[in-house]
Design an enzyme around this catalytic site. Sequence first.
Site, PDB file in Angstrom:
ATOM      1  N   HIS A 104       0.814  -1.214   0.000  1.00 28.20           N
ATOM      2  CA  HIS A 104       0.000   0.000   0.000  1.00 28.20           C
ATOM      3  C   HIS A 104       0.850   1.267   0.000  1.00 28.20           C
ATOM      4  O   HIS A 104       0.339   2.361  -0.273  1.00 28.20           O
ATOM      5  CB  HIS A 104      -0.995   0.002   1.168  1.00 28.20           C
ATOM      6  N   ASP A 134       0.369  -7.624   1.671  1.00 36.07           N
ATOM      7  CA  ASP A 134       0.768  -6.213   1.705  1.00 36.07           C
ATOM      8  C   ASP A 134       2.282  -6.053   1.683  1.00 36.07           C
ATOM      9  O   ASP A 134       2.842  -5.197   2.362  1.00 36.07           O
ATOM     10  CB  ASP A 134       0.173  -5.508   2.925  1.00 36.07           C
ATOM     11  N   GLY A 205       3.347   6.618   8.022  1.00 37.29           N
ATOM     12  CA  GLY A 205       4.737   6.779   7.614  1.00 37.29           C
ATOM     13  C   GLY A 205       5.605   5.635   8.069  1.00 37.29           C
ATOM     14  O   GLY A 205       6.686   5.399   7.517  1.00 37.29           O
ATOM     15  N   ASN A 206       5.150   4.894   9.106  1.00 35.76           N
ATOM     16  CA  ASN A 206       5.878   3.711   9.564  1.00 35.76           C
ATOM     17  C   ASN A 206       5.628   2.508   8.660  1.00 35.76           C
ATOM     18  O   ASN A 206       6.356   1.509   8.733  1.00 35.76           O
ATOM     19  CB  ASN A 206       5.464   3.329  10.987  1.00 35.76           C
ATOM     20  N   SER A 207       4.579   2.573   7.844  1.00 38.83           N
ATOM     21  CA  SER A 207       4.215   1.428   7.012  1.00 38.83           C
ATOM     22  C   SER A 207       5.400   0.964   6.175  1.00 38.83           C
ATOM     23  O   SER A 207       6.066   1.758   5.514  1.00 38.83           O
ATOM     24  CB  SER A 207       3.072   1.799   6.073  1.00 38.83           C
ATOM     25  N   THR A 223       2.659  -3.111   9.099  1.00 39.73           N
ATOM     26  CA  THR A 223       1.724  -2.984   7.981  1.00 39.73           C
ATOM     27  C   THR A 223       0.429  -2.252   8.301  1.00 39.73           C
ATOM     28  O   THR A 223      -0.153  -1.632   7.425  1.00 39.73           O
ATOM     29  CB  THR A 223       1.393  -4.384   7.409  1.00 39.73           C
ATOM     30  N   ILE A 225      -2.464  -0.542  11.668  1.00 44.59           N
ATOM     31  CA  ILE A 225      -2.784  -0.248  13.063  1.00 44.59           C
ATOM     32  C   ILE A 225      -4.294  -0.287  13.238  1.00 44.59           C
ATOM     33  O   ILE A 225      -5.050  -0.179  12.275  1.00 44.59           O
ATOM     34  CB  ILE A 225      -2.252   1.131  13.502  1.00 44.59           C
ATOM     35  N   LEU A 226      -4.709  -0.475  14.473  1.00 49.88           N
ATOM     36  CA  LEU A 226      -6.098  -0.268  14.852  1.00 49.88           C
ATOM     37  C   LEU A 226      -6.158   1.022  15.645  1.00 49.88           C
ATOM     38  O   LEU A 226      -5.403   1.209  16.601  1.00 49.88           O
ATOM     39  CB  LEU A 226      -6.624  -1.426  15.692  1.00 49.88           C
ATOM     40  N   GLY A 264      -7.604 -27.278  -2.294  1.00 46.58           N
ATOM     41  CA  GLY A 264      -8.898 -27.585  -2.895  1.00 46.58           C
ATOM     42  C   GLY A 264     -10.062 -27.465  -1.938  1.00 46.58           C
ATOM     43  O   GLY A 264     -11.189 -27.821  -2.288  1.00 46.58           O
TER      44      GLY A 264
END
Length: 453
Positions: A104, A134, A205-207, A223, A225-226, A264
Amino acid sequence: MDKGNAMRRSVLLKLSVAAVLVTGMASVPMDAAWAQATPLPYDEARGVFSFAEGLERTLPAVVQVTTLGQSSGPRSEDTEAQPVSTGSGVIIDAGQGIIVTNNHVIEGGSKFTVDLADGRLFDAVLIGTDKATDIAVLRIEGTGLAQVEVADSDTLRTGDLAFAVGYPLGLDQTLTMGVISGLNRSGLGDAVEDYIQTDAAVNSGNSGGPLLDSRGRLIGINTSILSGGGGGNDGIAFAVPTRIMLFVVGQIRENGEVRRGGTGALLSSLNATSARDLGLNIVRGAVVRDVAPGSPAETAGLRPDDVIVRVQSRPVANAGSVLATVGVAAPGSRLDVVYLRDGVEQQTTVVVEMSEAGGIALGREALTAYGAGFREARGGERGGQDHRLVVEVVEGGTPAASAGLVAGDLVVSVNGREVSSLQALATALGTDRRPIRLRVHRAGETVDLTLNL
């Protein structure tokens, strides 16, 4: 205060700290040799406790990633790409200039730049991405690059110290500290999820930046946060563990994309409603909705309504938990599966086979195609409509997810033709006509979607 008093106070302080530590650890069996071999990180020269020695080796490998794209205004051949997003990344292979970040962070970009901690700026080439985890991989060409040491995320324990590094909120490189708050986290969707949860401060910005252990080794890629509101840090952040990251990066470097294995089995996440329908008093697990004929799942004896609760001794929270294990297993791998059938625990072994990209698998009671699972709709699910087919589950990072298909959608038509059976749907989705136009009924409204393959 004279020098003698200062020295005495320093000694007393150290003795007090040591007494507290010894008292707190008195119940933990250890011998003197072990205690001396594993001291707390204490900087004798400065008289402070510090993790700097281990972390400082890694910090030069943490980079800032800027994604550039064309502006929405008037364009010309001379129009330069403008910054559209920024994030963080980490160099995992200095010799090849390989950088890992989030999908992202780079999504929608036409050009990418990388800023190093020493002030150097590089243009980067995008090697490949994986939406389901991600993860994105970039490459730069430069000398004197640093790289992070990678640790095995399977060795982590709740309570371990953790450090997040990145470039948050427009600041320069920033380090925050916390602990591992939980492991094997999922439930944010039905994608490939097996997150590390930490309370180390992670902000915009930490992503894409690294989550490190106390020795400065990479244990995950930050990746998401909440947040309770405003998008700020509330002490709940998630990182992709290195176990999954290494598989994804290896696949991207080798193939340019991620090729996942499969069994499957068509899965959906167990919830309160489905648990009541199955007569279970648990709400964590993955429900087998159907198995493709001749598939490894059928060979292993799995049947519709079986509820998978553990895979390779890992607890299963939802369908994403199973995908996280199956999706990083090499073809031919044998996975130990524990499941409930009519409330009775049973075990089997499932062999992983390479999934056919974009394949369509029709089972007795369900259909999987392009990352979505379909089945016959029950009367109560139709909401008074005549539509007979419902979307059971959508896997993140797939064509179905990109098209905007969601669980609960009722299929109206494919390329303008109504479909009323799984066989008709399989035939329609298998058409050579591209892209595929889907019309679905959702929450009382008709929605048109486009499936790009």
